[in-house]
Structures are given as C-alpha cells and as structure tokens.
Write a protein that holds these residues in place. Structure first.
Motif, PDB file in Angstrom:
ATOM      1  N   ILE A  20      -5.669  42.055  74.065  1.00 11.77           N
ATOM      2  CA  ILE A  20      -4.365  41.377  73.993  1.00 11.77           C
ATOM      3  C   ILE A  20      -4.133  40.572  75.261  1.00 11.77           C
ATOM      4  O   ILE A  20      -3.645  39.440  75.234  1.00 11.77           O
ATOM      5  N   ALA A  21      -4.499  41.147  76.421  1.00 13.97           N
ATOM      6  CA  ALA A  21      -4.266  40.496  77.709  1.00 13.97           C
ATOM      7  C   ALA A  21      -5.004  39.176  77.824  1.00 13.97           C
ATOM      8  O   ALA A  21      -4.509  38.228  78.444  1.00 13.97           O
ATOM      9  N   VAL A  22      -6.207  39.077  77.227  1.00 13.07           N
ATOM     10  CA  VAL A  22      -6.972  37.837  77.311  1.00 13.07           C
ATOM     11  C   VAL A  22      -6.780  36.960  76.090  1.00 13.07           C
ATOM     12  O   VAL A  22      -7.448  35.948  75.922  1.00 13.07           O
ATOM     13  N   GLY A  23      -5.857  37.341  75.209  1.00 17.21           N
ATOM     14  CA  GLY A  23      -5.535  36.500  74.065  1.00 17.21           C
ATOM     15  C   GLY A  23      -6.513  36.583  72.932  1.00 17.21           C
ATOM     16  O   GLY A  23      -6.574  35.678  72.104  1.00 17.21           O
ATOM     17  N   GLN A  24      -7.292  37.681  72.856  1.00 11.15           N
ATOM     18  CA  GLN A  24      -8.299  37.786  71.817  1.00 11.15           C
ATOM     19  C   GLN A  24      -8.263  39.147  71.113  1.00 11.15           C
ATOM     20  O   GLN A  24      -9.235  39.892  71.136  1.00 11.15           O
ATOM     21  N   PRO A  25      -7.153  39.523  70.493  1.00 11.89           N
ATOM     22  CA  PRO A  25      -7.131  40.805  69.773  1.00 11.89           C
ATOM     23  C   PRO A  25      -8.045  40.767  68.562  1.00 11.89           C
ATOM     24  O   PRO A  25      -7.996  39.834  67.776  1.00 11.89           O
ATOM     25  N   TYR A  38      -2.470  59.725  69.980  1.00 10.98           N
ATOM     26  CA  TYR A  38      -3.360  58.605  70.196  1.00 10.98           C
ATOM     27  C   TYR A  38      -3.301  57.633  69.023  1.00 10.98           C
ATOM     28  O   TYR A  38      -3.222  56.417  69.202  1.00 10.98           O
ATOM     29  N   ASP A  39      -3.354  58.167  67.804  1.00  7.46           N
ATOM     30  CA  ASP A  39      -3.335  57.326  66.620  1.00  7.46           C
ATOM     31  C   ASP A  39      -2.011  56.575  66.492  1.00  7.46           C
ATOM     32  O   ASP A  39      -1.973  55.408  66.089  1.00  7.46           O
ATOM     33  N   VAL A  40      -0.914  57.246  66.819  1.00  5.70           N
ATOM     34  CA  VAL A  40       0.402  56.596  66.767  1.00  5.70           C
ATOM     35  C   VAL A  40       0.445  55.423  67.739  1.00  5.70           C
ATOM     36  O   VAL A  40       0.918  54.333  67.410  1.00  5.70           O
ATOM     37  N   LEU A  41      -0.075  55.635  68.952  1.00 10.78           N
ATOM     38  CA  LEU A  41      -0.080  54.573  69.956  1.00 10.78           C
ATOM     39  C   LEU A  41      -0.988  53.418  69.535  1.00 10.78           C
ATOM     40  O   LEU A  41      -0.636  52.244  69.681  1.00 10.78           O
ATOM     41  N   LEU A  42      -2.151  53.758  68.970  1.00 14.07           N
ATOM     42  CA  LEU A  42      -3.065  52.716  68.502  1.00 14.07           C
ATOM     43  C   LEU A  42      -2.441  51.875  67.392  1.00 14.07           C
ATOM     44  O   LEU A  42      -2.608  50.654  67.348  1.00 14.07           O
ATOM     45  N   ASN A  43      -1.708  52.524  66.498  1.00 13.71           N
ATOM     46  CA  ASN A  43      -1.015  51.789  65.437  1.00 13.71           C
ATOM     47  C   ASN A  43       0.024  50.840  66.009  1.00 13.71           C
ATOM     48  O   ASN A  43       0.195  49.715  65.535  1.00 13.71           O
ATOM     49  N   THR A  44       0.751  51.298  67.005  1.00 18.60           N
ATOM     50  CA  THR A  44       1.762  50.450  67.653  1.00 18.60           C
ATOM     51  C   THR A  44       1.106  49.239  68.303  1.00 18.60           C
ATOM     52  O   THR A  44       1.581  48.104  68.157  1.00 18.60           O
ATOM     53  N   LEU A  48       1.571  45.186  67.421  1.00 23.73           N
ATOM     54  CA  LEU A  48       1.941  44.182  68.423  1.00 23.73           C
ATOM     55  C   LEU A  48       0.902  43.069  68.509  1.00 23.73           C
ATOM     56  O   LEU A  48       1.244  41.888  68.614  1.00 23.73           O
ATOM     57  N   ALA A  49      -0.372  43.464  68.468  1.00 23.57           N
ATOM     58  CA  ALA A  49      -1.444  42.467  68.556  1.00 23.57           C
ATOM     59  C   ALA A  49      -1.387  41.516  67.362  1.00 23.57           C
ATOM     60  O   ALA A  49      -1.551  40.299  67.516  1.00 23.57           O
ATOM     61  N   HIS A  50      -1.142  42.075  66.176  1.00 24.94           N
ATOM     62  CA  HIS A  50      -1.068  41.250  64.972  1.00 24.94           C
ATOM     63  C   HIS A  50       0.109  40.285  65.044  1.00 24.94           C
ATOM     64  O   HIS A  50      -0.019  39.100  64.720  1.00 24.94           O
ATOM     65  N   GLN A  51       1.265  40.762  65.479  1.00 26.23           N
ATOM     66  CA  GLN A  51       2.451  39.911  65.591  1.00 26.23           C
ATOM     67  C   GLN A  51       2.234  38.803  66.619  1.00 26.23           C
ATOM     68  O   GLN A  51       2.608  37.647  66.391  1.00 26.23           O
TER      69      GLN A  51
END
Length: 301
Positions: A20-25, A38-44, A48-51
C-alpha cells in the motif's frame, strides 16, 4: 497456534502495508476466521487497499513504484572464530548498536535462537564440505531487543579465514515484499489504467532482464500494442523502452551510492550483458563514468 505461524501472519501484514505504501497493493484472498485477530486485521487492510486502488484509478492516476530506492545493505566480516571483525555503518543505523558493542562479539550473540540453529547447521555443512557459500534467513536482535529479519549471503573470502555476510534489504518495512501481477480481466477506463500500472511495475521488477517487445507485453497484460504504447506515454510522459533504459541506470546509480557491490556486478544486476555497454550508457546518461561516483569507505567491497 504456533509462534512460527504467528510470525508468518505478521510478515504478511507487513507485506500488505508495504505494498500500500508504494502504491502497489496486490490481489489476495484474506482468511475469514472472525475469531483470529490476525485474519480480522488482514481483512481490514485488504479492504483499505481495495478502496485506495479504486479511488486512485478512478481519478486517472497511475501511482509510481520505486522499490530499489528503499534498499540498503548490511555487511559483516567475521574472523576465523566467527566473531565480528568489521561491519558497515548500516549495521549501526538499522540494528541500533554502538560500535563498541559489536567488535569482537560472537556473531551468534546478535541473532535469535531460531537463527542460531540455522547458523550452526551452516557451519556444520562447511566442515563437511570444506566450503561455504549459502543464502539463509536470519533474525537479528537489535540493541532495543527487537527482531530484524534479513536474507543473508554467507561466503568465505578468497584469502584467509574470514567470512563475509551481506544482505541487500528493503528498509521501508524490513520485510521483503513479493509483488505479483493480477491476472483478473479488467475492462473500461480503469481497466486500461490498471494494465498500465501493472506494466510499469513489471518493468521495474525486471530491470535485470531484457524487455519483451510491445506485442509480447500487450499479450502478457491482456491489452493492445497501440493502447500500451500511447497510454504509457500519456501517463508517464515517456516511451516504454526509454523508461526501461532510464530506470536501469537509476537503479545502477542508486546501488553504486548505497551499497558495496562491485561495478561489474551492478551492471549485470541492471540487465547489461557487458560492463562496457553499461559504462557507455551510464556516461551518456549522467555525463560521467560510474567509477567517478564517490563511495564512502564503509560501502566499498
């Protein structure tokens, strides 16, 4: 859940944040266990990356990606008893040790227990084969008791009994990020922008290889040769091949300034088949030879 599994999930989280930081999710399918933090955080993070990517593409922006600008190199020189004999200044900066903390200290004193086992296995193999040249993952223990992961090349110097340990790492997140190209079909304006973004990323991640033809690139990214050619120039203000050529030289310039890698090795790392070709291209681009760049003594091989 084991500690190793936890560590793997943390590494994935850091990797997603780096992308995300380098603009390439990148596209990935997160786990869906609501009882796993961990899974909850990864989903979040995934959401965010998709949006963010959708918003960026809808505005007609193709974010740049410059991974090598965040690279640096750790260097250790060990004596015949595997004690630290010398190191470069990046070791002090990234691991937070004072110079007096390191000289003469056993190397296994600054890595964690898991890494010590890997280190001992490596040394045992050296005794058995009478040679050492390997790449291993080590977790360094910083001065403030944090873990610093790094993939290290271990080799014995040509003269004497000293060992050389080097690691070229990404400093933005201290965890190597693997970026893959999405194969999902995309259409419309945003779809073409995403293909240009993927092409841009592909070039930067394959600077050590010959660039395919525009026809081959169009087939690879599910586009048309003309659309890639015109769209790339419109959004990046340069041609595909000129961008590839300039980025190879930028990467070389960065590696010369920020690492102790030899000039010939850097030339090959940046896709030049001979040092002479690299020398001519570099001098034409910058007006001076690669050897004219000032490299501090701590970065020389």
């Amino acid at each position: 859940m084991s500690a190793s599994t936890d560590l793997e999930k943390i590494n994935v989280i850091y990797q997603r944040l780096f992308e995300i930081a380098v603009g390439q999710p990148t596209d990935f399918t997160p786990e869906t266990n609501p009882n796993d933090d961990y899974d909850v955080l990864l989903n979040t993070i995934h959401g965010l990356a998709h949006q963010l990517q959708h918003l960026t593409l809808s505005l007609g922006i193709v974010p740049p990606y410059y991974p090598y600008q965040n690279c640096t190199q750790l260097v250790f020189v060990l004596d015949g008893h595997y004690r630290i004999q010398d190191y470069n200044l990046e070791v002090v900066r990234l691991l937070h040790y004072n110079p007096e903390d390191l000289i003469g200290v056993a190397f296994d004193g600054i890595i964690n227990e898991r890494s010590i086992d890997v280190w001992k296995t490596l040394l045992a193999d050296e005794v058995a084969t009478n040679s050492i040249c390997s790449r291993i993952e080590l977790f360094f223990i910083t001065k403030d008791r944090c873990l610093f992961p790094a993939y290290c090349n271990v080799s014995r110097l040509n003269q004497g009994t000293a060992l050389l340990i080097t690691s070229l790492i990404t400093t933005l997140n201290k965890v190597a990020a693997t970026v893959s190209i999405s194969t999902e079909p995309t259409t419309g304006f945003e779809g073409e922008l995403e293909k240009l973004q993927n092409l841009h990323r592909y070039i930067l991640e394959h600077l050590d290889e010959p660039l395919p033809t525009l026809r081959e690139l169009a087939k690879l990214f599910g586009s048309e040769e003309y659309k890639l050619k015109v769209g790339f120039r419109e959004h990046y203000h340069t041609s595909v091949y000129h961008f590839y050529h300039e980025e190879r030289l930028k990467k070389a310039h960065s590696l010369i300034m920020d690492s102790s890698i030899t000039l010939k090795e850097i030339a090959f790392m940046c896709g030049f088949t001979t040092y002479l070709n690299f020398y001519k291209a570099f001098k034409k681009q910058y007006g001076y030879a690669p050897s004219n760049l000032s490299r501090s003594s701590s970065k020389r091989g």
